[in-house]
Scaffold this motif. Structure first.
Motif, PDB file in Angstrom:
ATOM      1  N   VAL A 168       3.882  33.033   3.275  1.00  0.00           N
ATOM      2  CA  VAL A 168       4.837  32.483   4.248  1.00  0.00           C
ATOM      3  C   VAL A 168       5.784  31.506   3.558  1.00  0.00           C
ATOM      4  O   VAL A 168       6.998  31.506   3.809  1.00  0.00           O
ATOM      5  N   ALA A 169       5.240  30.667   2.676  1.00  0.00           N
ATOM      6  CA  ALA A 169       6.081  29.700   1.964  1.00  0.00           C
ATOM      7  C   ALA A 169       7.116  30.419   1.103  1.00  0.00           C
ATOM      8  O   ALA A 169       8.285  30.011   1.038  1.00  0.00           O
ATOM      9  N   GLU A 170       6.706  31.494   0.447  1.00  0.00           N
ATOM     10  CA  GLU A 170       7.653  32.248  -0.381  1.00  0.00           C
ATOM     11  C   GLU A 170       8.734  32.899   0.476  1.00  0.00           C
ATOM     12  O   GLU A 170       9.904  32.966   0.067  1.00  0.00           O
ATOM     13  N   GLU A 171       8.356  33.358   1.663  1.00  0.00           N
ATOM     14  CA  GLU A 171       9.347  33.935   2.569  1.00  0.00           C
ATOM     15  C   GLU A 171      10.357  32.876   3.008  1.00  0.00           C
ATOM     16  O   GLU A 171      11.567  33.141   3.098  1.00  0.00           O
ATOM     17  N   LEU A 172       9.878  31.666   3.263  1.00  0.00           N
ATOM     18  CA  LEU A 172      10.788  30.576   3.627  1.00  0.00           C
ATOM     19  C   LEU A 172      11.726  30.246   2.467  1.00  0.00           C
ATOM     20  O   LEU A 172      12.916  29.970   2.677  1.00  0.00           O
ATOM     21  N   ASP A 173      11.198  30.277   1.249  1.00  0.00           N
ATOM     22  CA  ASP A 173      12.055  30.044   0.084  1.00  0.00           C
ATOM     23  C   ASP A 173      13.141  31.111   0.002  1.00  0.00           C
ATOM     24  O   ASP A 173      14.305  30.817  -0.315  1.00  0.00           O
ATOM     25  N   ALA A 174      12.758  32.361   0.288  1.00  0.00           N
ATOM     26  CA  ALA A 174      13.736  33.451   0.254  1.00  0.00           C
ATOM     27  C   ALA A 174      14.804  33.254   1.327  1.00  0.00           C
ATOM     28  O   ALA A 174      16.000  33.487   1.095  1.00  0.00           O
ATOM     29  N   GLN A 175      14.374  32.797   2.512  1.00  0.00           N
ATOM     30  CA  GLN A 175      15.342  32.531   3.575  1.00  0.00           C
ATOM     31  C   GLN A 175      16.291  31.402   3.182  1.00  0.00           C
ATOM     32  O   GLN A 175      17.491  31.457   3.469  1.00  0.00           O
ATOM     33  N   ALA A 176      15.745  30.378   2.519  1.00  0.00           N
ATOM     34  CA  ALA A 176      16.591  29.270   2.083  1.00  0.00           C
ATOM     35  C   ALA A 176      17.635  29.752   1.078  1.00  0.00           C
ATOM     36  O   ALA A 176      18.803  29.345   1.126  1.00  0.00           O
ATOM     37  N   THR A 177      17.220  30.631   0.170  1.00  0.00           N
ATOM     38  CA  THR A 177      18.158  31.177  -0.812  1.00  0.00           C
ATOM     39  C   THR A 177      19.263  31.975  -0.114  1.00  0.00           C
ATOM     40  O   THR A 177      20.451  31.859  -0.449  1.00  0.00           O
ATOM     41  N   ALA A 178      18.858  32.782   0.877  1.00  0.00           N
ATOM     42  CA  ALA A 178      19.850  33.568   1.618  1.00  0.00           C
ATOM     43  C   ALA A 178      20.804  32.658   2.384  1.00  0.00           C
ATOM     44  O   ALA A 178      22.016  32.911   2.444  1.00  0.00           O
ATOM     45  N   LEU A 179      20.268  31.577   2.964  1.00  0.00           N
ATOM     46  CA  LEU A 179      21.118  30.641   3.700  1.00  0.00           C
ATOM     47  C   LEU A 179      22.125  29.957   2.781  1.00  0.00           C
ATOM     48  O   LEU A 179      23.269  29.707   3.175  1.00  0.00           O
ATOM     49  N   GLU A 180      21.705  29.654   1.566  1.00  0.00           N
ATOM     50  CA  GLU A 180      22.632  29.030   0.622  1.00  0.00           C
ATOM     51  C   GLU A 180      23.796  29.966   0.330  1.00  0.00           C
ATOM     52  O   GLU A 180      24.956  29.542   0.241  1.00  0.00           O
ATOM     53  N   GLY A 181      23.495  31.271   0.209  1.00  0.00           N
ATOM     54  CA  GLY A 181      24.572  32.239   0.002  1.00  0.00           C
ATOM     55  C   GLY A 181      25.523  32.285   1.183  1.00  0.00           C
ATOM     56  O   GLY A 181      26.749  32.345   1.019  1.00  0.00           O
ATOM     57  N   THR A 195      27.850  22.563   5.887  1.00  0.00           N
ATOM     58  CA  THR A 195      26.876  21.477   6.027  1.00  0.00           C
ATOM     59  C   THR A 195      25.833  21.820   7.074  1.00  0.00           C
ATOM     60  O   THR A 195      24.631  21.581   6.894  1.00  0.00           O
ATOM     61  N   ARG A 196      26.288  22.414   8.170  1.00  0.00           N
ATOM     62  CA  ARG A 196      25.350  22.772   9.235  1.00  0.00           C
ATOM     63  C   ARG A 196      24.421  23.904   8.805  1.00  0.00           C
ATOM     64  O   ARG A 196      23.237  23.902   9.135  1.00  0.00           O
ATOM     65  N   VAL A 197      24.945  24.852   8.066  1.00  0.00           N
ATOM     66  CA  VAL A 197      24.079  25.925   7.567  1.00  0.00           C
ATOM     67  C   VAL A 197      23.066  25.363   6.575  1.00  0.00           C
ATOM     68  O   VAL A 197      21.875  25.692   6.610  1.00  0.00           O
ATOM     69  N   ARG A 198      23.547  24.480   5.699  1.00  0.00           N
ATOM     70  CA  ARG A 198      22.643  23.930   4.674  1.00  0.00           C
ATOM     71  C   ARG A 198      21.571  23.030   5.283  1.00  0.00           C
ATOM     72  O   ARG A 198      20.520  22.812   4.673  1.00  0.00           O
ATOM     73  N   ALA A 199      21.835  22.493   6.474  1.00  0.00           N
ATOM     74  CA  ALA A 199      20.795  21.699   7.134  1.00  0.00           C
ATOM     75  C   ALA A 199      19.550  22.538   7.377  1.00  0.00           C
ATOM     76  O   ALA A 199      18.419  22.056   7.255  1.00  0.00           O
ATOM     77  N   PHE A 200      19.755  23.819   7.703  1.00  0.00           N
ATOM     78  CA  PHE A 200      18.607  24.695   7.923  1.00  0.00           C
ATOM     79  C   PHE A 200      17.879  24.988   6.612  1.00  0.00           C
ATOM     80  O   PHE A 200      16.683  25.286   6.613  1.00  0.00           O
ATOM     81  N   ILE A 201      18.606  24.904   5.499  1.00  0.00           N
ATOM     82  CA  ILE A 201      17.939  25.048   4.201  1.00  0.00           C
ATOM     83  C   ILE A 201      16.950  23.901   4.015  1.00  0.00           C
ATOM     84  O   ILE A 201      15.817  24.094   3.553  1.00  0.00           O
ATOM     85  N   GLY A 202      17.377  22.686   4.403  1.00  0.00           N
ATOM     86  CA  GLY A 202      16.467  21.543   4.329  1.00  0.00           C
ATOM     87  C   GLY A 202      15.258  21.732   5.216  1.00  0.00           C
ATOM     88  O   GLY A 202      14.124  21.400   4.840  1.00  0.00           O
ATOM     89  N   LEU A 203      15.475  22.287   6.413  1.00  0.00           N
ATOM     90  CA  LEU A 203      14.364  22.534   7.328  1.00  0.00           C
ATOM     91  C   LEU A 203      13.401  23.560   6.739  1.00  0.00           C
ATOM     92  O   LEU A 203      12.177  23.378   6.772  1.00  0.00           O
ATOM     93  N   ALA A 204      13.950  24.642   6.179  1.00  0.00           N
ATOM     94  CA  ALA A 204      13.096  25.661   5.564  1.00  0.00           C
ATOM     95  C   ALA A 204      12.306  25.069   4.402  1.00  0.00           C
ATOM     96  O   ALA A 204      11.129  25.390   4.201  1.00  0.00           O
ATOM     97  N   GLY A 205      12.958  24.191   3.642  1.00  0.00           N
ATOM     98  CA  GLY A 205      12.262  23.550   2.527  1.00  0.00           C
ATOM     99  C   GLY A 205      11.118  22.677   2.993  1.00  0.00           C
ATOM    100  O   GLY A 205      10.035  22.664   2.389  1.00  0.00           O
ATOM    101  N   LEU A 206      11.335  21.915   4.074  1.00  0.00           N
ATOM    102  CA  LEU A 206      10.261  21.087   4.625  1.00  0.00           C
ATOM    103  C   LEU A 206       9.094  21.946   5.090  1.00  0.00           C
ATOM    104  O   LEU A 206       7.928  21.642   4.829  1.00  0.00           O
TER     105      LEU A 206
END
Length: 544
Positions: free
Chosen positions: A72-85, A104-115
């Motif tokens: 699950v953590a790896e899937e979240l990392d993958a989602q964060a990478t996709a969100l950065e793109g 900025t708003r999209v990248r906020a979700f990257i922070g959430l996925a990272g947490l």
């Protein structure tokens, strides 16, 4: 019978063997030998039961669960990478201002996925460790439980002396008796130690789940009629590495939502403009924390303007005297907390450890107070609530004090405030424990249980540590009262974080954040995190 009961039962069985061994005659008669044989058989009948059942659980199943969490953590990392793109695409596809805002708003979700990923990995790592320790404990227990069964069988095969006995026969029988007892005793101790391994593994697993709950606290952000989940993520998830020391705790976030909902639409637009123009996550969180204090919008916006004129180190000080910037790695190296001019935030006299810890606790919840401590400044003349009763506090900014002098003044005044109605000789003994509890309750605006002893170390310090970990994992630092083992509490320290197997304390004598392993926190050995005192006398934990 749970694992602890079985552990205690093994301890009792060992004590029974030790008692019998102490009573065995050194020069036995035939009657004495026969009596000893009967005692052995009676005792051996107790060498069976639930305490010799292996600890339950499947290490393989636990390991598979850990792997599932890791997936699950790896899937979240993958989602964060996709969100950065996607954020980069949005930023490139729109004009400059709109692109930056949308990204900025999209990248906020990257922070959430990272947490979320970090919290899930805390659980995955803990499950892996638990699986290994459970496997080890079960293997050792099985091996030594077999030894216990062997000793029990041997107890009924020791032969009595022959009818024509002599001293050599008696001696041989007593040696055989001793051998059985030694075999049983060693097996029981080994079984108990194996149970202890599993008990400790379960305790560490529980602490890991509370550690992960800190991340979950920031991921499950409450919203209100004026704040949606995107706003919440922008405010809290972005830029936070350790939820124990997030600038805004869960309680402060709730207070912020309540204060925000009371604003008019025009006032909310002014607040949102200040949040949008903040240049870093900690600036946004300081603005939120300021409104949560109840100081009002005007003072909050004035503080926001002041932040724009400050250096990053000054901003970090306003965010809680720099404590939120201390990483887990920093704490492991015993990092000093300093004001922007380099003054270490330490207790300035021998009797202000309590008041320095109180000021540190209060500064985590009030950026106006943190600004006063770090820079000696008010915002538009506003006196932070916690120091509003301090003598001549309104003249402090113009007094021309150095940072060290300002710290000493505030610490001494808070010590006096703590002892005001206690009849406690604070000049010699510092802060009274019962007055201290009232001060913590005032800072947190909530009831606290200050469990302390003035006649000896806490008899159940480990349970107290467990409650404190739950509190700090929910964003609330916990003051501890420590000392030596002579019955005299001597020092206050502040639990500010929990990471895996370690606790992180602000130790005011040196002004450092220091770590102590959980399994050593109540060991009775001197700890650097306690200022080299060794016993826990109490802690001020939020009431259940």
């Amino acid at each position: 019978m749970n694992l602890q009961d079985r552990y205690d039962e093994c301890t009792d069985r060992v004590a029974a063997i030790d008692n019998v061994l102490s009573l065995l005659p050194r020069s036995p008669s035939a009657v004495g030998v026969l009596t000893a044989l009967g005692t052995l058989e009676d005792l051996a009948r107790t060498w069976t039961g639930d305490h010799l059942l292996r600890p339950g659980g499947s290490p393989d199943s636990v390991q598979r669960s850990a792997e599932s969490y890791e997936d699950v953590a790896e899937e979240l990392d993958a989602q964060a990478t996709a969100l950065e793109g996607r954020a980069s695409d949005v930023e490139a596809g729109l004009d400059a201002a709109a692109g930056r805002t949308a990204a900025t708003r999209v990248r906020a979700f990257i922070g959430l996925a990272g947490l979320e990923a970090r919290g899930i990995r805390v659980i995955a790592d803990a499950l892996k460790a638990y699986a290994d320790e459970l496997d080890d404990g079960q293997s050792r227990f099985d091996r030594h439980a077999a030894g216990m069964r062997s000793a029990r069988g041997d107890a009924f095969t020791v032969s009595a002396p022959p009818a024509d006995w002599d001293d050599s026969h008696c001696a041989a029988t007593m040696i055989a008796l001793h051998n059985v007892y030694d075999e049983a005793r060693a097996a029981l101790i080994a079984c108990r130690d194996a149970l202890g391994t599993v008990i400790e593994a379960e305790r560490r697993l529980r602490f890991a789940f509370t550690d992960a709950s800190g991340y979950a606290r920031l991921c499950g952000l409450p919203t209100s009629r004026t704040v949606n989940i995107v706003d919440g993520i922008l405010a809290l998830a972005d830029g936070i590495g350790d939820p124990d020391r997030a600038v805004v705790s869960h309680d402060e976030w709730v207070a912020y939502l309540a204060a925000r909902d009371e604003l008019s639409e025009a006032e909310r637009k002014r607040l949102d403009a200040a949040l949008d123009t903040a240049e870093a996550p900690d600036e946004r969180q300081i603005i939120i924390a300021a409104l949560a204090t109840g100081a009002g919008l005007a003072l909050t916006l004035a503080l926001a303007l002041k932040l724009r004129t400050m250096t990053q180190k000054q901003i970090q000080a306003v965010a809680g005297l720099g404590l939120p910037e201390i990483t887990n790695e920093d704490a492991a190296e015993w990092s000093s907390l300093t004001t922007p001019d380099g003054t270490v935030v330490t207790q300035m006299t021998n009797t202000t450890c309590g008041s320095s810890s109180l000021l540190m606790l209060a500064a985590q919840r009030d950026p106006f107070l943190a600004l006063l401590i770090a820079e000696g400044e008010f915002v538009d003349g506003y006196v932070p609530d916690y120091v509003s009763d301090v003598t001549l506090i309104d003249r402090l900014p113009e007094a021309g004090l150095t940072s060290a002098e300002r710290l000493r003044f505030l610490q001494e005044e808070i010590r006096i405030q703590t002892n005001k109605f206690t009849l406690w000789p604070g000049t010699w003994l510092g802060s009274a424990p019962w007055g201290y509890g009232d001060e913590v309750s005032r800072i947190l605006d909530a009831d606290v249980d200050l469990e302390y002893s003035l006649i000896g170390p806490d008899s159940d310090a480990q349970a107290l540590i467990g409650r404190a970990i739950t509190a700090v994992d929910s964003g609330t630092p916990v003051p501890f009262l420590v000392g030596d083992d002579t019955g005299v509490p001597r020092h206050y320290v502040l639990l500010v974080g929990h990471n895996g197997d370690e606790l992180q304390f602000y130790e005011p004598w040196e002004g450092e954040v220091r770590t102590v392993p959980i399994d050593e926190a109540a060991s009775g050995a001197p700890q650097g995190a306690y200022g080299w005192w060794k016993s826990i006398y109490g802690a001020a934990v939020p009431a259940d």
